[in-house]
Structure formats: structure tokens, C-alpha cells
Design an enzyme around this catalytic site. Structure first.
Site, PDB file in Angstrom:
ATOM      1  N   ASP A  76      -4.335 -19.922  -6.677  1.00  8.14           N
ATOM      2  CA  ASP A  76      -4.117 -18.893  -7.692  1.00  8.14           C
ATOM      3  C   ASP A  76      -2.645 -18.571  -7.896  1.00  8.14           C
ATOM      4  O   ASP A  76      -1.788 -19.044  -7.161  1.00  8.14           O
ATOM      5  CB  ASP A  76      -4.879 -17.616  -7.320  1.00  8.14           C
ATOM      6  CG  ASP A  76      -4.806 -17.308  -5.824  1.00  8.14           C
ATOM      7  OD1 ASP A  76      -3.801 -17.674  -5.194  1.00  8.14           O
ATOM      8  OD2 ASP A  76      -5.752 -16.706  -5.289  1.00  8.14           O
ATOM      9  N   ASP A  89     -13.487  -7.350   0.453  1.00 11.43           N
ATOM     10  CA  ASP A  89     -14.694  -7.262  -0.372  1.00 11.43           C
ATOM     11  C   ASP A  89     -15.366  -8.618  -0.553  1.00 11.43           C
ATOM     12  O   ASP A  89     -16.244  -8.782  -1.389  1.00 11.43           O
ATOM     13  CB  ASP A  89     -14.366  -6.656  -1.739  1.00 11.43           C
ATOM     14  CG  ASP A  89     -13.306  -7.449  -2.502  1.00 11.43           C
ATOM     15  OD1 ASP A  89     -12.865  -8.506  -1.991  1.00 11.43           O
ATOM     16  OD2 ASP A  89     -12.922  -7.009  -3.607  1.00 11.43           O
ATOM     17  N   HIS A  96     -13.952 -11.465  -1.555  1.00 12.34           N
ATOM     18  CA  HIS A  96     -13.446 -12.366  -2.597  1.00 12.34           C
ATOM     19  C   HIS A  96     -12.693 -13.542  -1.990  1.00 12.34           C
ATOM     20  O   HIS A  96     -12.072 -13.428  -0.935  1.00 12.34           O
ATOM     21  CB  HIS A  96     -12.584 -11.617  -3.624  1.00 12.34           C
ATOM     22  CG  HIS A  96     -11.207 -11.248  -3.153  1.00 12.34           C
ATOM     23  ND1 HIS A  96     -10.867  -9.971  -2.758  1.00 12.34           N
ATOM     24  CD2 HIS A  96     -10.076 -11.986  -3.042  1.00 12.34           C
ATOM     25  CE1 HIS A  96      -9.592  -9.934  -2.425  1.00 12.34           C
ATOM     26  NE2 HIS A  96      -9.087 -11.155  -2.577  1.00 12.34           N
ATOM     27  N   GLU A 114     -13.206 -12.139  -7.703  1.00 16.16           N
ATOM     28  CA  GLU A 114     -13.575 -10.795  -7.281  1.00 16.16           C
ATOM     29  C   GLU A 114     -15.098 -10.621  -7.280  1.00 16.16           C
ATOM     30  O   GLU A 114     -15.831 -11.458  -7.823  1.00 16.16           O
ATOM     31  CB  GLU A 114     -12.939  -9.772  -8.233  1.00 16.16           C
ATOM     32  CG  GLU A 114     -11.422  -9.878  -8.361  1.00 16.16           C
ATOM     33  CD  GLU A 114     -10.682  -9.175  -7.240  1.00 16.16           C
ATOM     34  OE1 GLU A 114     -11.204  -9.122  -6.115  1.00 16.16           O
ATOM     35  OE2 GLU A 114      -9.580  -8.662  -7.494  1.00 16.16           O
TER      36      GLU A 114
END
Length: 274
Positions: free
Chosen positions: A71, A140, A142, A147
Site C-alpha cells: 500500500d 481491527d 485489517h 479495513e
């Protein structure tokens, strides 16, 4: 799916050893290069330090390795200290023998983000796909910037960042959330799952719930890490702190069946044996 438990803060070392092992087994050449997917973040830093050490000591070469990063922030130039271009070159690429033409990182300053993402996917296909994709995981669940709620069919695209991710990443921007980019270009869940192997490193008590959801609960698009249950050759390597929310039976089971693989010092020692 394999699950390896290491000592605290040793998951990244295990990842480095595994990369060396897979590249050596592949035996890359100028005509047949090994394709490696790479992450950024806090956890991989130790992995890169260890790989630099192995490279300088002649244990492994990256001359015939192609890399694709996961990314990049939208709106940050390559020279920005918090861009992932800067991170990768400063912490890894500038210190090893890789051909810079074999380095691929998404351009967060591209004029057309959709076209940039399309070309990235196209180039991955052109080189024959990714042999091993490395990654970390967020609190979380991800992976990359996929996400919670990301489609398991997603491909490389621009993704809006959640408030939680922005707050967590603000530590890299002098704790000023207004300086954190609101979106990023990221490989998709399908892009990761298409890799021949996927290795996810998990360190720290704050990742314990994500690890639990990824291993012990069902497949759920709100927990991206759970998609790994569908991959034929997925490995999650976690330190003891990250195992805090696992059931005792789960922990003991994997410790038993992988007992030959969690002594990281022994694994490193074996790399130096000819």
C-alpha cells in the site's frame, strides 16, 4: 492454515527466516525471479533489520527478487518521511543488493488512481503472480488497508481509512490526526489471497482480539484476517502476547504440532549451516 507461536517480539524474526528459506528453495535466476509481497508498519521493521543482516553476511541475495508493496498513502510524495516509499528505501531497499527496477510500490501521487491500481494488478500478473505475500495486521483485523467491511473479492484500489486507523497511525505524524492522509492505495483481499503463500505476523497484546477472530471464529468480512482461513497455504505467526485471547486448547494444539518451528534462535542458527 498454519499457526506458529514465537517468543515475544520474535514473529518478525520468524518471518525473515521464512523468507530466506522460501527464496533459497525457489533458487531464483535472472530468467525466473522470486516475487515477494511486502508490508510496512512497526512489526516488519525487525524483519527488515534481520534480512539486511542475512544479506550482508551472504546468507541470502535479493538480486533475482521482485517486490510488490501492499500500500501507499494518497497525497504523500515519495520523499515524504511518512510515505511508504520512504519507509521501504530507508529501512530496507537501500541496504540490500536488490535491483531497484524490481521494486514496485504504488504511487500515491498518481494523476489517475484507478489507472495506477489497474496497472499494479496487471504487472503482478505479468511476472507470474506473487510467490509469498508478507503482512501485519491491525487491531481491527485489517491487512494492508483492507479495513473492516472490505470485500473478499476486492482488488487494488483507493480505500478510505477508518477513524480508528487514522488515530492509530497518527503516532507517525506527531500525533496530529489532521496530518494523516484520509485514504490510501492498497492491494485488495483477492490480490493477497491470489499469492501462492501468505504469511501474516502478529505481535503484541493489542492484536490479541484480531488473532482470536482470525483463527477461532468464522470467516467474517468485518475481520479481514479471517479470510486467511480460505487460503491453502496461509501462515499466521504470533508472539506470546498476541495469544492472550486464544482458547487454551487452541494454543496448546498449535504449539504441539508446530513445536519444531517456534525455536527462532535454532532456525536462525540453521541458516548459517552449509
Amino acid at each position: 492454515m498454519r499457526f506458529i507461536v514465537t517468543g515475544n517480539k520474535r514473529a518478525a524474526d520468524w518471518g525473515a527466516v521464512y523468507i530466506v528459506k522460501k527464496i533459497k528453495e525457489f533458487n531464483p535466476s535472472p530468467e525466473k525471479k522470486f516475487v515477494l509481497g511486502l508490508p510496512t508498519g512497526s512489526t516488519p521493521l525487525q524483519m527488515y533489520k534481520r534480512l539486511i543482516q542475512f544479506n550482508k553476511e551472504g546468507i541470502i541475495s535479493f538480486k533475482n527478487v521482485i517486490t510488490f508493496n501492499m500500500d501507499e498513502y494518497v497525497g504523500l510524495p515519495k520523499t515524504h518521511p511518512q510515505s511508504y516509499h520512504y519507509y521501504m528505501y530507508n529501512n530496507f531497499f537501500n541496504h540490500i543488493d536488490i535491483d531497484k527496477e524490481n521494486v514496485n510500490i504504488l504511487n500515491g501521487m498518481a494523476k489517475n488512481y484507478k489507472e495506477e491500481c489497474r496497472k499494479y494488478e496487471e504487472k503482478i500478473l505479468e511476472v507470474g503472480g506473487i510467490d509469498l505475500f508478507l503482512g501485519g495486521v491491525g487491531v481491527d483485523g485489517h491487512i494492508a488497508f483492507n479495513e473492516p467491511g472490505s470485500s473478499f473479492k476486492s482488488r487494488t484500489r483507493e480505500k478510505q481509512l477508518t477513524e480508528d486507523t487514522i488515530i492509530v497511525n497518527s503516532r507517525f505524524f506527531n500525533n496530529d490526526i489532521t496530518k494523516v492522509p484520509q485514504s490510501a492505495l492498497t492491494v485488495g483481499v483477492s490480490t493477497i489471497m491470489d499469492a501462492k503463500e501468505v504469511l501474516i505476523m502478529v505481535e503484541g497484546n493489542n492484536k490479541a482480539r484480531a488473532l482470536h477472530m482470525g483463527i477461532e471464529e468464522g470467516i467474517n468480512h468485518m475481520w479481514t484476517i479471517s479470510a486467511l482461513q480460505l487460503h491453502e497455504k496461509a501462515i499466521i505467526v504470533a508472539d506470546e502476547d498476541a495469544c492472550a485471547e486464544l482458547k487454551v486448547a487452541t494454543y496448546k494444539y498449535y504449539k504441539d504440532i508446530e513445536k519444531k518451528n517456534y525455536n527462532i534462535d535454532k532456525l536462525i542458527e540453521n541458516l548459517y549451516k552449509k
